[in-house]
Motif scaffolding. Structure first.
Motif: not given
Length: 288
Positions: A176-182, A145-148
Motif C-alpha cells: 500500500p502506497g507503493g508506486r509504479m512508473l510505466v 504480496d505487498g513486497c515491493l
C-alpha cells in the motif's frame, strides 16, 4: 508487510520469494511445499520459466535483436538510445527511482531487458540476459504480496499477451502506497520482442490502471519519434519493391535519420503533443 528490507539485492529478493502458481512462500530450495512448482538457480539468477527459444526466434528482426542482447547485453541499451528513432523524454526514470531509499526499499524493474538501472534494483524479465535476477512469466511473478515499494515497466506492456493480468500482478506485489512508473507506446510501428500485441491512448492507459490512484500521465516520447519510426518503415517498404530480404537490408540504413528525434526536446512540450505522441508514461500508486 515489507516496509524496509536491508541487505544485498540477492538477500532481499530471497526474503520475498513466493510460488508463481499458488503464492505460497518459497525458501532457498525454490521448491513450493504446497503445489510442487519449482524454480532453479543459474548462478545468482533465479529461473521460474520465461521465453522459450522458439518464441525468441519466431520473428526475423527479433532474432537479430536477441543475438545482440545475448552477446553484447551491456552495450545494447546504449545502442538503442543512439540508433532508435524514439527519444525518451529526459528525466523520466532517474527522478522516480531517486524518490526511493534503494538501500532499504525493494524496487523492481519488470521487463528490464538488458538494462541495469541501478545495482540495488531487482531485474525481472522473460529472457535470461546477463543482468536479470529473476526469469519468469510477467503474468505470474514469483514475489510475495505487498513486497515491493516500487517498480518500473518501460516499453513492456505492449509485449504482454494479457496486459490486465500483468497490471494485476503489479498491484498485488506493491505494498500500500507503493508506486509504479510505466511507459507504453502509442504511435509506434510493430516491433516484436518477442511479440507485440497492443498500443495505448492516454485515456485507455488510465482505464487499464483503474485499480490504482493515477498520480500523473505525461507524454513519454514525442510526436517526432512517432513520425520518424513510421517514416523509416515506409522508406524501407517503398525502396524494397516488395522484397522482404531487401526490406530487411534497407531498414538499418534508415537509422541515419534517427538524430531527427532530437526535435522532440522541444515538441514534447507542445500542448497538443499527446495527439500523436510516440508513447506515454504513467505514474500510479497502490491505494493505502
Amino acid at each position: 508487510m515489507y516496509d524496509t528490507i536491508a541487505g544485498t539485492r540477492q538477500d532481499r529478493l530471497l526474503e520475498v520469494l513466493a510460488c508463481p502458481r499458488c503464492r505460497a512462500r518459497l525458501d532457498a530450495s525454490l521448491v513450493c511445499a504446497v503445489c510442487g512448482t519449482a524454480g532453479r538457480r543459474d548462478g545468482d539468477r533465479l529461473d521460474f520459466g520465461g521465453f522459450g527459444a522458439a518464441e525468441l526466434t519466431a520473428d526475423p528482426l527479433n532474432r537479430i535483436k536477441e543475438l545482440v542482447k545475448t552477446r553484447f547485453h551491456r552495450l545494447y541499451p546504449a545502442a538503442i538510445r543512439l540508433l532508435s528513432p524514439v527519444l525518451e523524454r529526459p528525466g523520466l526514470i532517474a527522478p522516480f527511482l531517486a524518490s526511493f531509499d534503494l538501500d532499504r526499499d525493494l524496487v523492481a524493474d519488470l521487463g528490464c531487458g538488458t538494462h541495469r538501472r541501478d545495482e540495488r534494483i531487482v531485474c525481472v524479465d522473460g529472457g535470461a540476459y546477463g543482468n536479470v535476477d529473476v526469469v519468469t512469466d510477467l503474468r505470474r511473478l514469483p514475489l510475495a504480496d505487498g513486497c515491493l515499494a516500487g517498480g518500473v515497466s518501460i516499453a513492456v506492456l505492449e509485449h504482454v499477451p494479457d496486459p490486465a493480468a500483468h497490471i494485476a500482478e503489479m498491484h498485488r506485489v506493491l505494498r500500500p502506497g507503493g508506486r509504479m512508473l510505466v511507459f507504453v507506446p502509442f504511435m509506434q510501428p510493430f516491433h516484436a520482442s518477442p511479440f507485440d500485441f497492443q498500443r495505448y491512448t492516454e485515456v485507455g492507459l488510465r482505464e487499464q490502471f483503474g485499480a490504482f490512484e493515477v498520480r500523473s500521465v505525461r507524454v513519454g516520447a514525442g510526436p517526432t519519434s512517432g513520425m520518424l519510426w513510421v517514416l523509416q518503415e515506409w522508406l524501407a517498404m517503398v525502396l524494397s519493391f516488395g522484397s522482404r530480404r531487401l526490406y530487411r537490408a534497407i531498414l538499418p540504413l534508415t537509422w541515419v535519420l534517427s538524430p531527427l528525434k532530437l526535435l522532440d526536446l522541444l515538441l514534447v512540450h507542445h500542448p497538443m503533443a499527446a495527439q500523436a505522441a510516440s508513447g506515454f508514461v504513467i505514474e500510479v500508486e497502490k491505494p493505502g
